[in-house]
Design an enzyme around this catalytic site. Sequence first.
Site, short mmCIF file in Angstrom:
data_model
loop_
_atom_site.label_atom_id
_atom_site.label_comp_id
_atom_site.label_asym_id
_atom_site.label_seq_id
_atom_site.Cartn_x
_atom_site.Cartn_y
_atom_site.Cartn_z
CE LYS A 82 -3.91 -1.99 2.14
NZ LYS A 82 -4.61 -2.26 3.58
CE1 TYR A 204 -6.78 -4.97 -1.65
CE2 TYR A 204 -5.33 -3.24 -1.46
CZ TYR A 204 -5.89 -4.20 -0.87
OH TYR A 204 -6.15 -4.49 0.33
CE1 TYR A 256 -3.26 -3.05 8.72
CE2 TYR A 256 -4.27 -1.18 7.55
CZ TYR A 256 -3.46 -2.29 7.46
OH TYR A 256 -2.99 -2.80 6.44
CB VAL A 274 -3.13 -10.42 5.87
CG1 VAL A 274 -3.96 -9.67 6.84
CG2 VAL A 274 -3.28 -10.28 4.55
O1 DON Z 1 -7.21 -6.64 0.92
C1 DON Z 1 -6.61 -7.31 2.08
O2 DON Z 1 -7.48 -7.77 2.82
C2 DON Z 1 -5.59 -7.95 1.96
N1 DON Z 1 -4.94 -8.24 0.50
C3 DON Z 1 -4.42 -7.15 2.55
C4 DON Z 1 -4.74 -6.86 3.74
C5 DON Z 1 -3.76 -6.52 4.94
O3 DON Z 1 -2.60 -7.04 4.37
C6 DON Z 1 -3.42 -6.14 5.99
N2 DON Z 1 -2.40 -5.85 6.91
N3 DON Z 1 -1.98 -6.08 7.81
#
Ligand code: DON
Length: 624
Positions: A82, A204, A256, A274
């Site tokens: 991001k 994305y 976050y 994640v």
């Molecule tokens: O959009 C999502 O949920 C995942 N591609 C990315 C989320 C994520 O990595 C949150 N981070 N901690």
Amino acid sequence: MAMTMTKRNATSPARVASPIQAYLERLHVQFAGSSSGRVANYIPELAKADPASFGIVIATVDGHVYEIGTTRQAFTIQSISKPLVYGVALEDCGGERVQQAIGVEPSGDAFNSISLEPGSGRPLNPMINAGAIAASSLVGGPTREARLARVVDAISAYAGRPLAVDEAVFESERSTGHRNRAIGHMLRNYDIVSEDPEPALELYFKQCSVLVDCRDLALIAATLANSGINPVSGQRAVRAEFIGPILSVMTTCGMYDFAGEWVYRVGMPAKSGVGGGIIAVLPGQLGIGVFSPALDERGNSVRGAKVCEAISSELGLHFLLPPRPSASTVRARYTLASVRSKRRRPASEGRVLDEHGQRAAVFELQGDLRFATIEPVLREIFDADEGLHFAVLDFKRVTHADLAATRMLAGLVHCCAARGQQVVLTRVRRGELLAAFSSELNPHSARSVSFQPQLELGLEWCERGLLERYATARAPSAIAGLAEHRLCVGATAADVAHLEALVERCQFEAGASIVRRGDAADALYFLMRGEVSVIVELPQGGFKRLSTLSAGMGFGESALIAGGVRSADVRADTAVDCCTLGAEAFARLEHERPSLMIRLLHNLLHSTANTAVRLTSEVAALEG
Ligand code: DON
């Protein structure tokens, strides 16, 4: 399990780890046993991750990489993409356009919350999914393929190697990404995404599925710490002007609804994903990458967060605890009263400079020039008494000068111009430093600043200025005969006539080499007209000027008296007339004309003693 110290010599039989490597190894052991957290499974493909995987990497901004554990195993970058794609959007659309679409306020909510600004529908920041999807929609390029390539190339530039998308994870996310799809349509609803959100969503999901390893994460972080340049490849990944915005939103929003706690405990801009990765950035110093797929309820790697907290507190890396300035910005300060240029001057001029030398102050600067580091220097010059005519600022050891420092320097020139003072800037790497300097000057103040390629040329420039103001007489550029020569001071007319009969006259054009280093010492030179410089060739190439001599001075005595060969080159700076006394004739003086020999040796010793005194005061001033 990798235990490497990249760029260091191969492990000797009894492997000895560097202090940093040993520290990382201890840290890895300390946290290897932690088993709390769960791998992500809301994207089914991610559930296959091995929770035992655990890697830590530190990469410095000068390209050293220390790693321990699972550092070369691939996993998907997820939300760590991001801030990088936010940078791409900033480059492709500019800060203003991006801020119209995406805020920079921490949401305090989870990464996948639909945190949109009431009314405008603008996502609160680019680190939550909503803001990230909006950023993906702003990536430039005529086609989906071009935009994907733009993003993958950018992330690859950060990592310093070509990366690719894990199509299985992409598919898994695309087919289960209903919440993100909902967010996409909300953004479409508010016209944040101006057309069908599907292409932005696909981009994305692709960016989140880019495969990296823990070493890549550390290099991504080190690239952000190094003003956008990958410290190993040297390739620029993002324009330097966007590093501030990227690190700002990473600081306030990167973790976050844990961001506040993170700044409190770790104090480094960071971003988690994640897939189990965390990056943390210490601007100007290093990047940290940690990989451990077991996540907490916020989606942050459990071990990753603990390791970053430990590294920060144990190595004192909290960015609000700025390192004590290792050394003052001023490496040395002195005046022309104690340190002179390499130009040898007749005693009369030396006395004027002894008296008025303090009117030229010299500051040898070092390190990064920012407002905080340059301010004390400017204050010292500004507060110096009205008697100061020249301020010399040397930039040889300046590593960087930001816009604020450049403007402050231009401000100093304005002040000095108003007070009839001159500023001399020496050894400025033009084009690299002070790029904006000249544009900050007006024609009047521009006349009060002089750039000199060498420090001692700057000193000479000031000496000339002081002598023009305070010397009643200047050294002649030529002398009529040996009777006026410094080496003959105190010699009888008969001795001078004897010498006149012994010497040979020679002329040299400007630029000619008169004496070469290593040559046999065949004569003593009496400079009658013009200027010469004594120079030595430097091992790394180029020359160093040791001194400049003018009419009435001599050279070539050292090897003649001490034996051996010439220790330096002598080059004519202008057209030169010399008288030379051959080595044999010089030696015969001992018997033939001892009074003349004594006089010559006395004056040679006197000049050597003066040089020794001056060098001693210079060393004292430079060490002061
Ligand atoms: O959009 C999502 O949920 C995942 N591609 C990315 C989320 C994520 O990595 C949150 N981070 N901690």
